[in-house]
Design a protein around this motif. Structure first.
Motif, PDB file in Angstrom:
ATOM      1  N   PHE A 124      -3.492 -12.226   4.625  1.00  0.00           N
ATOM      2  CA  PHE A 124      -2.399 -13.469   4.567  1.00  0.00           C
ATOM      3  C   PHE A 124      -1.873 -13.597   3.217  1.00  0.00           C
ATOM      4  N   GLY A 125      -2.235 -12.526   2.198  1.00  0.00           N
ATOM      5  CA  GLY A 125      -1.240 -12.428   1.021  1.00  0.00           C
ATOM      6  C   GLY A 125      -0.101 -11.650   1.578  1.00  0.00           C
ATOM      7  N   GLY A 126      -0.309 -10.607   2.213  1.00  0.00           N
ATOM      8  CA  GLY A 126       0.736  -9.891   2.921  1.00  0.00           C
ATOM      9  C   GLY A 126       1.753 -10.648   3.619  1.00  0.00           C
TER      10      GLY A 126
ATOM     11  N   TYR B  35      -3.809  -7.456   1.079  1.00  0.00           N
ATOM     12  CA  TYR B  35      -3.710  -6.406   2.081  1.00  0.00           C
ATOM     13  C   TYR B  35      -2.332  -6.492   2.831  1.00  0.00           C
ATOM     14  N   ASP B  36      -1.619  -5.323   2.722  1.00  0.00           N
ATOM     15  CA  ASP B  36      -0.455  -5.068   3.785  1.00  0.00           C
ATOM     16  C   ASP B  36      -0.978  -4.701   5.007  1.00  0.00           C
ATOM     17  N   MET B  37      -1.424  -5.628   5.990  1.00  0.00           N
ATOM     18  CA  MET B  37      -2.033  -5.359   7.198  1.00  0.00           C
ATOM     19  C   MET B  37      -1.425  -4.472   8.074  1.00  0.00           C
ATOM     20  N   SER B  38      -0.055  -4.579   8.193  1.00  0.00           N
ATOM     21  CA  SER B  38       0.801  -3.585   8.783  1.00  0.00           C
ATOM     22  C   SER B  38       0.760  -2.057   8.352  1.00  0.00           C
TER      23      SER B  38
ATOM     24  N   SER C  91      -8.340  -2.242  -2.642  1.00  0.00           N
ATOM     25  CA  SER C  91      -7.140  -2.576  -2.265  1.00  0.00           C
ATOM     26  C   SER C  91      -5.917  -2.892  -3.212  1.00  0.00           C
ATOM     27  N   ARG C  92      -6.315  -2.529  -4.493  1.00  0.00           N
ATOM     28  CA  ARG C  92      -5.580  -2.789  -5.606  1.00  0.00           C
ATOM     29  C   ARG C  92      -3.963  -2.175  -5.239  1.00  0.00           C
ATOM     30  N   TYR C  93      -3.962  -0.883  -4.628  1.00  0.00           N
ATOM     31  CA  TYR C  93      -2.694  -0.328  -4.509  1.00  0.00           C
ATOM     32  C   TYR C  93      -1.818  -1.018  -3.671  1.00  0.00           C
TER      33      TYR C  93
END
Length: 343
Positions: free
Chosen positions: A155-157, A178-181, A293-295
């Motif tokens: 939900f940051g993304g 996370y960018d979930m997509s 997940s840092r990237y």
């Protein structure tokens, strides 16, 4: 004698009512973190643009001056978590700093409505943030010109995506993002190619046919109930939060079951953050130095423009540390950021 019996009866009823109230209050606190005596918590409900009824916990500073209007912050995440976990912890702590905060369950999850259950959507989950802004913009003690958001993990993304479309959001804190997509379509570290992605789409679309046939939605595999010891370190980290008393909650998908498998189709086909480069409001992105997940955060930050954007890497922290590790989450920095951009 009758007066004495009446007095004793009233006394017993009063004591029983007091114990009942205390018991009810204790039962109502079902969070994974300790309750603060500096804030008042209130359950609220509001609808998003698609008509789903979202459930939230409103955290209000105990010393609220009802003659004033306060800055407000909507909080959600991580992906697969509920408001009684990390988002509630963030909301309570930031409310202690003098903000009105709202931790909410996304559509289809927790105490929010939506059928079928345990479904995710890049569009609807982005909209959920804007729905929380709708509520806060109309809450009697908040200033609609001073609203921010905190998005955690997946939900940051979605939060960053909301900031790209919702100009009412004046400041965004994006934590352990996370960018979930991206991760759904490309795998971790973009390891999937077009051929591999096609195989995934074939599998998921076959599952759609089966789900329609059976009238049931198959869920993706969640975290294991027990660790074998051979798992990747980040899986062990997730397990240490969601599957232990540290962060377990009965309504959390990550603690119990998992998402509907076919939710992945929309995440693959509808990438978020396409217009994040157009965000004009302030953004603070926080990530752990040792997080797998840092990237996601580093790449998202590269797209942002303006002097009101900042990337903060927390030394020694992994992904899950920023869920609840009070020694790692930079709440003083978060308070300073919101005080600066919601003034």
């Amino acid at each position: 004698m009758k007066k004495l019996l009446l007095f004793l009866t009233i006394l017993i009823i009063s004591i029983t009512e007091v114990y009942a109230v205390e018991a009810k209050n204790n039962e109502s606190w079902d969070k994974t973190f300790k309750k603060s005596d500096k804030v008042i918590t209130q359950k609220v409900y509001f609808k998003n643009r698609y008509g789903f009824k979202l459930a939230g916990d409103l955290y209000i500073p105990e010393n609220l001056d009802k003659s004033k209007k306060y800055p407000a912050i909507a909080v959600s995440g991580p992906f697969g978590a509920v408001k009684e976990q990390a988002s509630g912890l963030y909301a309570q702590r930031v409310a202690e700093k003098g903000f009105i905060t709202l931790a909410f369950d996304a559509s289809y999850t927790g105490e929010s409505s939506g059928e079928p259950r345990n479904t995710s959507s890049p569009d609807i989950n982005t909209e959920d943030f804007s729905a929380a802004v709708d509520f806060l913009s109309n809450y009697k003690y908040t200033d609609p010109e001073k609203i921010g958001i905190i998005g955690i993990c997946g939900f940051g993304g979605f939060g960053l995506n909301a900031a790209a479309i919702d100009t009412r959001i004046k400041a965004s804190v994006i934590s352990t993002m996370y960018d979930m997509s991206r991760v759904t379509a490309n795998g971790y570290f973009d390891s999937l190619d077009e051929k591999a992605r096609y195989k995934i789409k074939e599998t998921l679309n076959k599952q759609r046919t089966e789900d329609f046939k059976t009238g049931k939605y198959k869920t993706a595999a969640g975290l294991p109930d027990k660790l074998s010891g051979d798992e990747e370190q980040f899986i062990k980290d997730y397990y240490g939060y969601y599957k232990t008393p540290r962060g377990y909650h009965k309504r959390s998908l990550n603690s119990t079951s998992g998402w509907n498998m076919t939710s992945s189709l929309s995440l693959i086909n509808m990438p978020i953050l396409s217009y994040s480069n157009e965000i004009q409001s302030a953004v603070l992105i926080i990530h752990g130095e040792k997080a797998h997940s840092r990237y996601f955060s580093e790449d998202a930050f590269k797209k942002l423009k303006g002097k009101n954007k900042e990337l903060l890497i927390i030394k020694g922290a992994n992904h899950v540390d920023l869920y609840d590790n009070m020694e790692k989450i930079p709440f003083n920095k978060i308070e300073y950021f919101f005080n600066t951009y919601l003034k």
